[in-house]
Write a protein that holds these residues in place. Structure first.
Motif, short mmCIF file in Angstrom:
data_model
loop_
_atom_site.label_atom_id
_atom_site.label_comp_id
_atom_site.label_asym_id
_atom_site.label_seq_id
_atom_site.Cartn_x
_atom_site.Cartn_y
_atom_site.Cartn_z
N THR A 23 0.82 -1.22 0.00
CA THR A 23 0.00 0.00 0.00
C THR A 23 0.85 1.27 0.00
O THR A 23 0.32 2.37 0.15
CB THR A 23 -0.91 0.01 1.24
N ASP A 61 2.53 4.62 -0.47
CA ASP A 61 2.18 5.80 -1.27
C ASP A 61 2.85 7.00 -0.62
O ASP A 61 2.51 7.38 0.50
CB ASP A 61 0.66 5.99 -1.31
N SER A 117 0.62 9.86 0.74
CA SER A 117 -0.02 9.60 2.03
C SER A 117 0.98 9.72 3.17
O SER A 117 0.66 10.26 4.24
CB SER A 117 -0.66 8.21 2.02
#
Length: 284
Positions: free
Chosen positions: A87, A89, A92
């Motif tokens: 996940t 990123d 983020s």
């Protein structure tokens, strides 16, 4: 008598993994704490770091708990576990770290940060597997560096430290410092804090208190807890890491590896630019 309140946030590095004392972990932050103030000033230390934590955990769980303690000083070392997840990123990661740093600075808390070495090089992974992880960690470090400057944090460039190349500072898993490594990290933080006029106590002891683990003990750890750690990470990361490695091999064969680095750099720049744009007031 006024106390100095120090709260440590982060993952297994700050939890103290690799520096066992009895049946618990100690670590660099606990070693650093007594040296933050003169001997006649008590230091209240709280370690909220949890093994496996990511930036989301620090923002959503550890930061509220830390703010409630009203710390004078907080350390935020996080991001490596983000790079080990499918996940990952960087946008983020940047948003979360910006919110964490801002929350403490709004309270007048001194924030400590650090750039960290990438896990691929520590584990000595093959190049095609190590390079994607290194690229991700460089992106996290670039974000941490930029946001540390923006929020006035006390920042340690730990990723470039020469002593990190010494095998003796690492524990059996090659990912976490041993006692010597944790002491080196505590010493480096004490130095930068003292230079900033924040640490007013004695320098942490440099020499290990306990003998280094024997080779047989290290092998036993790797065969038990170490294997379980790798299995947990591989379940989540391995499929994507293999995809990243395949892309790495393809680009190297085509002589276009520079595109991957350029893409990562653009992503970091875009993430930081988005944060800057969000801070700009609307003009009527």
């Amino acid at each position: 008598m006024r106390r100095v309140r120090f709260v440590a946030l982060g993952d297994s590095l700050t939890e103290g993994v690799g520096d066992p004392v009895g049946d618990r972990w100690r670590g660099w932050a606990e070693l650093l704490a007594p040296g933050l103030a003169p001997a006649d000033t008590p230091v209240r230390f709280t370690n909220l770091a949890v093994s496996g934590a990511q930036t989301r955990d620090v923002l959503e769980r550890q930061t509220p708990a830390a703010l409630a303690l009203e710390p004078d000083l907080v350390s935020v070392l996080i991001g490596v576990n983000d790079t080990l997840r499918c996940t990952f990123d960087i946008h983020s990661v940047a948003e979360r770290l910006d919110q964490v740093y801002a929350a403490f600075r709004a309270r007048g808390t001194v924030v400590m940060t650090a750039c960290l070495p990438d896990p691929g090089s520590m584990l000595r992974l093959p190049g095609a597997l190590a390079r994607p992880l290194a690229r991700r960690q460089r992106a996290v470090n670039a974000v941490v560096h930029a946001l540390s400057e923006r929020h006035g944090a006390v920042h340690l460039h730990a990723a470039e430290e020469e002593w990190l190349r010494e095998r003796a500072v690492w524990s059996a898993d090659r990912l976490h410092p041993g006692e010597l490594g944790h002491r080196r990290l505590a010493l480096r933080f004490h130095t930068v804090l003292a230079e900033a006029g924040i640490a007013g106590g004695s320098t942490p002891a440099a020499e290990p208190e306990f003998p280094a683990p024997t080779r047989s003990a290290s092998l036993l750890w790797l065969a038990t807890a170490g294997t379980a750690w790798v299995a947990r990470r591989c379940t989540d990361l391995l499929p994507q890491l293999l995809t990243l490695a395949a892309s790495e091999v393809r680009h190297r064969a085509g002589g276009t590896s520079a595109r991957l680095d350029l893409s990562a750099s653009h992503a970091v720049a875009a993430a930081l630019s988005a944060l800057s744009a969000a801070e700009q007031p609307d003009v009527a």
